[in-house]
Design a protein around this motif. Structure first.
Motif, PDB file in Angstrom:
ATOM      1  N   ASN A   4       0.842  -1.262  -0.302  1.00 48.42           N
ATOM      2  CA  ASN A   4      -0.440   0.088   0.047  1.00 48.42           C
ATOM      3  C   ASN A   4       0.887   1.409   0.054  1.00 48.42           C
ATOM      4  O   ASN A   4       1.358   1.474   0.796  1.00 48.42           O
ATOM      5  CB  ASN A   4      -0.628  -0.457   1.154  1.00 48.42           C
ATOM      6  CG  ASN A   4      -1.955   0.938   0.992  1.00 48.42           C
ATOM      7  OD1 ASN A   4      -1.593   1.651   0.472  1.00 48.42           O
ATOM      8  ND2 ASN A   4      -2.178   1.290   1.891  1.00 48.42           N
ATOM      9  N   LEU A   5       0.533   2.071  -0.732  1.00 44.52           N
ATOM     10  CA  LEU A   5       1.601   3.613  -1.286  1.00 44.52           C
ATOM     11  C   LEU A   5       0.692   4.544  -1.209  1.00 44.52           C
ATOM     12  O   LEU A   5       0.824   5.435  -1.528  1.00 44.52           O
ATOM     13  CB  LEU A   5       2.416   3.776  -2.833  1.00 44.52           C
ATOM     14  CG  LEU A   5       3.640   2.055  -2.597  1.00 44.52           C
ATOM     15  CD1 LEU A   5       4.092   1.938  -3.390  1.00 44.52           C
ATOM     16  CD2 LEU A   5       4.117   2.427  -1.070  1.00 44.52           C
ATOM     17  N   SER A   6      -0.812   4.815  -1.642  1.00 44.07           N
ATOM     18  CA  SER A   6      -1.655   5.028  -1.163  1.00 44.07           C
ATOM     19  C   SER A   6      -1.372   6.650  -0.790  1.00 44.07           C
ATOM     20  O   SER A   6      -0.367   6.939   0.535  1.00 44.07           O
ATOM     21  CB  SER A   6      -2.900   4.761  -0.613  1.00 44.07           C
ATOM     22  OG  SER A   6      -3.410   3.790  -1.163  1.00 44.07           O
ATOM     23  N   ARG A   7      -1.324   7.714  -1.229  1.00 37.66           N
ATOM     24  CA  ARG A   7      -1.681   9.203  -0.430  1.00 37.66           C
ATOM     25  C   ARG A   7      -0.235   9.686  -0.606  1.00 37.66           C
ATOM     26  O   ARG A   7       0.232   9.670   0.718  1.00 37.66           O
ATOM     27  CB  ARG A   7      -2.209   9.249   0.667  1.00 37.66           C
ATOM     28  CG  ARG A   7      -3.577   9.370   0.294  1.00 37.66           C
ATOM     29  CD  ARG A   7      -4.474   8.739   2.123  1.00 37.66           C
ATOM     30  NE  ARG A   7      -6.044   8.553   1.531  1.00 37.66           N
ATOM     31  CZ  ARG A   7      -7.123   9.848   0.927  1.00 37.66           C
ATOM     32  NH1 ARG A   7      -6.765  10.721   1.064  1.00 37.66           N
ATOM     33  NH2 ARG A   7      -8.322   8.744   1.194  1.00 37.66           N
ATOM     34  N   ASN A   8       0.884   9.264  -1.373  1.00 41.84           N
ATOM     35  CA  ASN A   8       2.232   9.516  -1.372  1.00 41.84           C
ATOM     36  C   ASN A   8       1.997  10.336  -2.272  1.00 41.84           C
ATOM     37  O   ASN A   8       1.474  10.390  -2.918  1.00 41.84           O
ATOM     38  CB  ASN A   8       2.802   8.134  -1.303  1.00 41.84           C
ATOM     39  CG  ASN A   8       3.405   7.983   0.312  1.00 41.84           C
ATOM     40  OD1 ASN A   8       3.372   8.279   1.268  1.00 41.84           O
ATOM     41  ND2 ASN A   8       2.795   6.556   0.353  1.00 41.84           N
ATOM     42  N   LEU A   9       3.469  11.185  -2.593  1.00 44.88           N
ATOM     43  CA  LEU A   9       4.293  11.973  -4.179  1.00 44.88           C
ATOM     44  C   LEU A   9       4.208  11.809  -4.793  1.00 44.88           C
ATOM     45  O   LEU A   9       5.074  12.072  -5.768  1.00 44.88           O
ATOM     46  CB  LEU A   9       4.756  13.339  -3.042  1.00 44.88           C
ATOM     47  CG  LEU A   9       4.346  13.707  -1.467  1.00 44.88           C
ATOM     48  CD1 LEU A   9       4.756  15.116  -0.923  1.00 44.88           C
ATOM     49  CD2 LEU A   9       2.729  14.608  -1.748  1.00 44.88           C
ATOM     50  N   ILE A  10       4.983  10.043  -5.165  1.00 44.26           N
ATOM     51  CA  ILE A  10       5.031   9.839  -5.843  1.00 44.26           C
ATOM     52  C   ILE A  10       4.660   9.684  -7.405  1.00 44.26           C
ATOM     53  O   ILE A  10       3.684  10.014  -7.320  1.00 44.26           O
ATOM     54  CB  ILE A  10       5.413   8.300  -6.079  1.00 44.26           C
ATOM     55  CG1 ILE A  10       4.415   7.100  -5.406  1.00 44.26           C
ATOM     56  CG2 ILE A  10       6.252   7.612  -4.657  1.00 44.26           C
ATOM     57  CD1 ILE A  10       4.269   5.884  -5.551  1.00 44.26           C
TER      58      ILE A  10
END
Length: 1120
Positions: free
Chosen positions: A626-632
Motif C-alpha cells: 500500500n503506497l496510497s496518498r504519497n507524492l510519487i
C-alpha cells in the motif's frame, strides 16, 4: 424498449437469430396468419416485424447444442454482469415460504411507480423473516434505481457508532459507493434524505426492535421518491403511519403487514431432511429420531449458521433458550451459575451473590441507555456506588464483565479464580496491588483511565491477551517480564503513550502488536527485534514516530507491517537501515526489511520518487503493498521483482503518472480477453478485473499503465497520423472533460488519445459524423456487408450526449460478424462528458482487425450500448489493406533510455535505413550487459558504424523494400557490377524473430557477413537485443556501412543469423555510392594496429567526444 431505456438481452431458444431476423420458417407462417387476422391493422404487424429484426441484431444468448442447465446459468451470469448486482446469500433449501414471498412481490408491484409503500415482516425469532426478506430483495432489486439491505439493525445499533455505520452503509449503497464522509447521526439523516428524495429505492431494515431506532437511523418525515418501498423485519408489528412518513410520501393503502407462521410438521421434517441428510426423504430407520427432533424445534428452521467470516453464529432463539435454562436453575438469582444485565446489577447492588456464580456480565452504560427503555421497573443504583464486598462470596467466578462500573473498597477478598476479565472504562489509574489476577488468560481494559497498568512487575504466567485500546491516560506500557505467555498486545489509540518498555523483547510468544494511533510515541525500543514470533506489527497513525530500530530485520516471523501516517520519511530519519541513501540518483534500499513480509503498508508517509527503492529482491514474499496518498510520480522498475504481489494500492497518489508493467496484471489481462463463449470476445481494460488487486482511485494525473492503457495529448500526434487513425481531416482541440472509471475523477484538458487493449480512441467536441465515413445511422446500431478485400481496421464515430452521470455502467461498443455469429465487445475505461446537458461529443475509435474473423461478403453490425449514452449518430468506415501506404522517412527522434546513443549527431545516421512509424508501439529491449530488460519505444542504437533498431512492424512492410529475402536464417547475394569503380555501400537487413515465451536468452544474437569471394568474415554481436512478446514477432533492423574494397562489384556475399530466437524471415538490400561520413576514417593507421582496430578506435573516440559520456560497453565487432 427504447422509451423505457431498458437493457434487452435476447434469448434464442431452439431458434437461430438469422431465422428471427429474416422471419423464415415458423416465423413466416406466424406472420402470414397475423397479416390475415389483422388485415385492417397491418401497421401493427409491420411494427412487430421491425421489432423482431431489431432484437435479432442485438448480441444475445443462443442455445444451440449446449445443455439447458448451463445455458440458464450463462443467462443468469449475463444479467448479473449487466446489472452489476451481487445477490444476497439465501440458504439453498427454502420450505413453506413461497406463498408469502408471492404476496410480498405482488405488494411491491402494486402501484409500484406512483406511491411509497412500507411493509413489516413480523414473527417470532428464528422463524425465517430475514431469509424471506433476502429472497424478496434479490428478486426485486433490479427494478429500483437505488437499493440497500441493512442487516442486524438491532445488534449493530447498540454498538459504539453502530447507527453511524448503518447510515454510511445505506448512503453508500444508494449512491453506489460514492458516499461522502458523515460525522454524526444528524448529518447522516440529512444525507439519507438527500439520497432517497430523487430516486426510487428499495430499502430493507432487518431485525428492527423499536421505532426509536428507525427514527434515529433515517429520521421522520422522510421524503422518499414516489415508487420507493421500505421493508422491515421485526418481532413486533409496525405499520407505515408509525414512522410519520405518510404526510410527505402518501403511503395510504400501501402500508402492509406480513406475518410469518411456524412451519407445520411435514414442512419442518422436509427442511430437516434437506439440511441433515441432503435429500427430501428420510430412511425409515431414522424416521422416529428425525420426527422427535422436528417436534422439539417447534416449527422453526435451523438456528445455527456459519457466516461469511467462517464463524459459527448462534441464533437469538438459542441464546434465549440458554438463558431460560439458567433462570430455571433457581428462583433466587444469586444462586444461578450465570448472570447478565439487570440480574447481575441486582445481585451486586444487594450483595446476594453465592459460590454458584461462574459468570457475571454487566454493561452499566448499555443498561442505562438501552435496557431501561424496555424494563418495567426502574434501575435503583446505590447512592454511594457499588462495593467490592458484593463479590466476596463468588469465589468460583471465572468470567467477569464490569463495563463502566465503579467499585469501592479493597480487592483482597475479590475472587481469585478469574480467567477472563473485561472492564471497559476502568476508573482507576492503576490496578490495585491487592487485586489478584495471577490466573487471568485474557484482560480487556479498553477505554480505561489507567496511567500505568501495575506499579512494578506483575506475574501473570497464563495471560495470552492484553487489550488496553483507547486508554487515553496511559503513559507507559507495563513491565512485560512476568507475561511469558502473552500472544496479543493491543495499545490502539493510547494517545499519551510515550514509551514502550524494553522488556517487550522477552515476549517470545507474542504474535500480534497493535500501536495504531499512539500519536505521542516517538520511538520503539531496540529489543523489539527479539520478538521472534511476531507476525503482525501495526504502527499506523503514530504521527511522531520517526525512527524504527534496525533490529526489525531480525523478526523472522513478521508478515504484516503497517506504517501508515508515520513520520519515518518526513523527518529524514526514515528507518536508518531502510534509508541507506547514497545519493539522489541512486535512491535508497529497503534491504533490511524482513524477508518474511507478506503485507507492507506505507500510506500517507510523504514518500517521493527518490525514496523509492532500486532493489526489492529481499521482499520476494510480499503479496500486498500500500503506497496510497504519497507524492510519487512513478513506480520504480524494481517493483517488478515482487512476483507474488497480488494487491497494490496507489489510491490518491495525486502526482502519479506512470505504472510499469507488473506481474499483478498478468492474470487479469488474460481475464480481460477471456472468451465468454465460442461466439463472444470481450475486450475490457484489465483494471476492471483488478479493482481489488490494484487501487488507483484519485490518481488524477495518471496517464499510463504499461500494457493496459495510455493517455497522450492529441498535440503529440501529427495531423497525418490523426487522419490515419480516425479518418478525420482535423480535430477540434478545444478543451474537453474526460471522466475515468478507473480513478473516479474528471479531468479537463485538450483532447486525449487513449490506447488500451490494442484499440485507440479519443473524445472531441462535435455534433456530426465527419465526411468520409462509409456508413452512417441515426440509431445506436448499423449493419453493412464487407467488400471482398481484406479489412485492416475499422474506424467508428459515435455522436452522443450523456443522459445520466457516469456510474458503474461502462460504455461499450460491439462489432458482430452476423454471418459467422461472432461478436467482439470493447468496454472503455474513459468517457467524454459534454460541458452542458444536451451538448454532444464525438467518440472516435480506431479498431484494428488483427483477431477478427472476417471475409468478403460477411454481414457486420456495429452497436453502441445506450445505457449511459444517448446516441445521436453512428458512423463506421474501414480501411482496405491494399490501400495502406507505408512511407519511409526517419524522424531522428529517439525517445527512451539516456544510456542509449540517442545524442549521436545527425550526420552519423545518414545511412540509416528509412523506417515508417507503425502506430504508437512499444518493444522489449534486453540489455545483456546489465542483465535487465526495459519496455520502451523503438530504440535506434549506433554501435561503431552499425546502426540497429527493433520494431514490431509487419514483415511485408520491409518485404517490398528489400531486394533479397528468405524464410530461413541465411541469405546469399551478389554485389552488382559497377563499371569497375570502387563501391561504397550500405548493407541494410531486417530479421524477423519470434519466441514461444518471455524469457531472456543467455546467448548473444549475432549476424555473420562473409565475403565468399575475398574470404573475409565479419561477426556482429549486440549487447542490446529486442525480445518479442510471447508468440509475437519483433524486427531487428540493421544498417551496416561497408567502405572501400570490403565489398566490391561481383563479390559473392552470404549473411547468417545466429540466435536462440526463432528466425522467421531474413531480408537484405544494398545502397550504393552512399555519401559516407568521413570523420571516422580521419584516424590513420597506427603502427602495429590492424585496419579494423584503427576503425574501431576512431569510431569510439568520435562517439565518446560527441556524446560526452564514458564508455558504456565495447561492442563485439570482429573482422577476421
Amino acid at each position: 424498449m427504447k422509451s423505457s431505456q431498458h437493457v434487452v438481452l435476447p434469448v434464442f431458444y431452439d431458434v437461430d437469430p438469422g431465422q428471427v431476423k429474416k422471419q423464415t420458417g415458423s416465423y413466416a407462417e406466424a406472420f402470414a396468419r397475423h397479416e390475415e387476422s389483422f388485415g385492417s391493422e397491418l401497421n401493427k404487424v409491420h411494427k412487430w416485424r421491425a421489432a423482431l429484426k431489431e432484437v435479432a441484431d442485438l448480441a444475445g444468448m443462443v442455445l444451440r447444442d449446449r445443455h439447458e442447465s448451463q445455458f440458464i446459468q450463462d443467462i443468469v451470469n449475463q444479467v448479473q454482469n449487466k446489472l452489476h448486482l451481487t445477490a444476497l446469500y439465501v440458504p439453498p433449501y427454502l420450505v413453506g415460504v413461497d406463498t408469502l414471498i408471492t404476496r410480498i412481490n405482488w405488494w411491491l408491484n402494486q402501484d409500484g411507480h406512483t406511491k411509497v409503500g412500507i411493509a413489516t415482516i413480523c414473527g417470532i425469532g428464528g422463524i425465517g423473516k430475514t431469509t424471506i426478506a433476502k429472497v424478496v430483495y434479490n428478486q426485486n432489486v433490479h427494478g429500483f434505481e437505488g437499493h440497500s439491505f441493512l442487516a442486524n439493525v438491532r445488534e449493530t445499533s447498540r454498538d459504539c457508532n453502530g447507527l453511524l455505520r448503518l447510515q454510511r452503509q445505506l448512503i453508500s449503497d444508494i449512491l453506489k459507493g460514492k458516499a461522502h464522509k458523515i460525522y454524526n447521526t444528524d448529518n447522516g439523516i440529512n444525507r439519507i434524505k438527500e439520497a432517497v428524495c430523487c430516486r426510487r429505492v428499495l430499502l430493507v431494515l432487518d431485525d428492527v426492535e423499536d421505532l426509536e431506532t428507525v427514527r434515529k437511523l433515517i429520521g421522520s418525515q422522510v421524503p422518499f421518491h414516489p415508487g420507493s418501498k421500505i421493508i422491515i423485519t421485526s418481532r413486533h408489528r409496525f405499520v407505515g403511519q408509525t414512522f410519520g412518513l405518510e404526510a410527505s410520501s402518501g403511503f395510504a393503502d400501501l402500508s402492509k403487514m406480513f406475518e410469518v407462521k411456524e412451519l407445520n410438521f411435514n414442512e419442518s421434517l422436509q427442511l430437516f431432511n434437506w439440511y441433515a441428510l441432503g435429500c427430501n426423504s428420510v430412511p425409515e430407520s431414522l424416521m422416529e429420531c428425525a420426527g422427535s427432533l422436528v417436534r422439539q424445534c417447534g416449527g422453526l428452521p435451523s438456528l445455527l449458521t456459519i457466516n461469511e467470516k467462517n464463524k459459527l453464529m448462534m441464533h437469538q432463539m438459542i441464546r434465549d433458550m440458554g438463558r431460560e435454562i439458567i433462570r430455571q436453575e433457581s428462583p433466587d438469582i444469586g444462586e444461578r451459575s450465570r448472570l447478565w444485565h439487570k440480574d447481575a446489577l441486582d445481585v451486586i447492588r444487594e450483595k446476594t451473590g453465592s459460590r454458584k456464580i461462574k459468570c457475571l456480565a454487566l454493561d452499566l452504560q448499555g443498561l442505562l441507555e438501552n435496557k431501561s427503555k424496555r424494563t418495567a421497573t426502574t434501575l435503583n443504583l446505590p447512592k454511594h456506588g457499588m462495593e467490592t464486598e458484593a463479590f466476596e462470596k463468588m469465589q468460583r467466578l471465572q468470567l467477569l464483565q464490569l463495563d463502566h462500573v465503579k467499585l469501592k473498597g479493597d480487592f483482597k477478598d475479590f475472587p481469585k479464580s478469574l480467567i477472563w476479565l473485561r472492564w471497559h472504562g476502568f476508573p482507576m489509574q492503576s490496578l490495585p496491588a491487592d487485586f489478584d489476577i495471577r490466573r487471568l488468560v485474557a484482560l480487556d481494559m479498553r477505554y480505561s483511565n489507567l496511567k500505568r497498568v501495575w506499579k512494578d512487575k506483575e506475574c501473570v504466567p497464563n495471560l495470552k491477551i492484553l487489550n488496553l485500546n483507547h486508554s487515553h491516560s496511559l503513559l507507559k506500557t507495563p513491565n512485560f517480564s512476568g507475561l511469558p505467555s502473552l500472544e496479543k498486545l493491543m495499545l490502539k489509540d493510547c494517545i499519551k503513550l510515550v514509551e514502550v518498555d524494553e522488556s517487550i523483547g522477552e515476549l517470545k510468544m507474542l504474535t500480534f502488536l497493535n500501536l495504531k494511533d499512539c500519536r505521542s510515541l516517538g520511538k520503539l525500543p531496540r529489543t523489539i527485534g527479539s520478538l521472534v514470533s511476531l507476525e503482525e506489527l501495526i504502527l499506523s497513525g503514530c504521527s511522531t514516530l520517526d525512527n524504527v530500530p534496525k533490529e526489525l530485520h531480525d523478526m523472522k516471523s513478521l508478515k504484516v507491517l503497517n506504517l501508515d501516517g508515520t513520520s519515518i520519511y518526513q523527518t529524514r530519519l526514515w528507518l536508518p537501515y531502510l534509508l541507506l541513501k547514497r545519493s539522489k540518483d541512486l535512491g535508497f534500499s529497503w534491504a533490511y526489511l524482513p524477508r518474511s513480509l507478506v503485507k507492507l503498508s506505507l500510506e500517507s508517509c510523504r514518500l517521493t520518487d527518490d525514496a523509492m527503492p532500486h532493489d526489492l529482491c529481499n521482499l520476494a514474499s510480499l503479496k500486498s503493498l500500500n503506497l496510497s496518498r504519497n507524492l510519487i510520480h512513478s513506480l520504480p522498475e524494481s517493483i517488478k521483482q515482487l512476483t507474488k504481489l497480488d494487491e497494490l494500492l496507489l489510491n490518491c497518489c495525486t502526482e502519479l503518472r506512470l505504472i510499469p508493467k507488473l506481474p499483478i496484471f498478468s492474470n487479469s489481462k488474460e481475464a480481460a480477453f477471456k472468451t465468454q463463449s465460442p461466439f463472444t470476445r470481450t475486450i475490457i481494460s484489465c483494471f476492471f478485473f483488478t479493482s481489488k488487486q490494484c487501487g488507483i482511485f484519485g490518481c488524477e494525473k495518471l496517464t499510463e499503465v504499461q500494457d493496459t492503457f495510455k493517455l497522450e495529448p492529441i498535440e503529440n500526434f501529427e495531423a497525418q497520423e490523426i487522419k490515419r487513425l480516425f479518418n478525420v481531416d482535423s480535430i477540434n482541440k478545444s478543451q474537453v472533460q474526460l471522466y475515468s472509471f478507473l480513478i473516479d475523477r474528471t479531468r479537463v484538458a485538450t483532447p486525449q488519445v487513449l490506447q488500451e487493449c490494442g484499440i485507440i480512441s479519443t473524445f472531441v467536441a462535435g455534433s456530426e459524423v465527419p465526411v468520409g465515413f462509409k456508413h452512417i445511422s441515426n440509431e445506436h446500431q448499423i449493419s453493412f456487408s464487407l467488400p471482398k478485400e481484406k479489412i485492416h481496421w475499422f474506424n467508428l464515430c459515435i455522436v452522443f450526449s450523456i443522459k445520466s452521470q457516469p456510474s458503474d455502467f461502462v460504455p461499450s461498443v460491439c462489432i458482430s460478424n452476423e454471418t459467422k455469429k461472432m461478436t467482439w465487445n470493447y468496454g472503455t475505461s474513459f468517457i467524454g462528458v459534454p460541458k452542458r446537458n444536451g451538448n454532444t461529443m464525438l467518440w472516435l475509435i480506431h479498431w484494428p482487425t488483427t483477431n477478427f474473423e472476417l471475409e468478403g461478403g460477411d454481414l457486420v453490425s456495429c452497436t453502441v450500448a445506450p445505457i449511459l449514452l444517448s446516441i445521436r449518430k453512428l458512423g463506421v468506415t474501414y480501411e482496405l489493406e491494399e490501400n495502406i501506404a507505408y512511407q519511409h522517412g526517419f524522424t531522428h527522434s529517439f525517445p527512451g533510455d539516456e544510456d542509449a546513443t540517442r545524442n549521436s549527431q545527425m550526420d552519423l545516421t545518414k545511412g540509416l535505413l528509412s523506417l515508417g512509424s507503425y502506430e504508437n508501439v512499444k518493444v522489449q529491449v534486453c540489455n545483456y550487459f546489465q542483465e535487465s530488460t526495459v519496455i520502451t519505444s523503438p530504440q535506434v542504437l549506433y554501435d561503431y558504424g552499425i546502426i540497429t533498431a527493433f520494431h514490431p512492424m509487419p514483415f511485408e512492410h520491409y518485404g517490398r523494400y528489400f531486394g533479397h529475402h528468405s524464410g530461413k536464417a541465411e541469405v546469399s547475394i551478389s554485389v552488382p557490377l559497377n563499371s569497375g569503380r570502387k563501391t561504397s555501400c550500405l548493407l541494410n537487413s531486417t530479421i524477423v524473430l519470434s519466441t514461444n515465451d518471455d524469457r531472456t536468452f543467455e546467448f548473444l544474437p549475432c549476424l555473420e557477413v562473409v565475403n565468399e569471394t575475398k574470404g573475409t568474415k565479419w561477426t556482429y554481436s549486440k549487447h542490446f537485443m529486442g525480445i518479442p512478446e510471447t508468440k509475437n514477432t519483433i524486427y531487428w533492423v540493421i544498417s551496416w556501412n561497408f567502405r572501400g574494397r570490403e565489398l566490391e562489384s561481383g563479390d559473392s556475399v552470404s549473411l547468417r543469423v545466429v540466435s536462440d530466437l526463432c528466425v522467421l524471415e531474413f531480408g537484405v538490400d544494398l545502397v550504393y555510392d552512399h555519401e559516407l561520413d568521413h570523420r571516422p576514417n580521419s584516424f590513420h593507421l597506427l603502427s602495429g594496429m590492424s585496419k579494423c582496430c584503427n576503425y574501431l578506435l576512431g569510431t569510439f573516440i568520435y562517439v565518446l567526444a560527441t556524446t560526452h559520456r564514458s564508455l558504456y560497453r565495447m561492442q563485439c565487432l570482429v573482422k577476421y
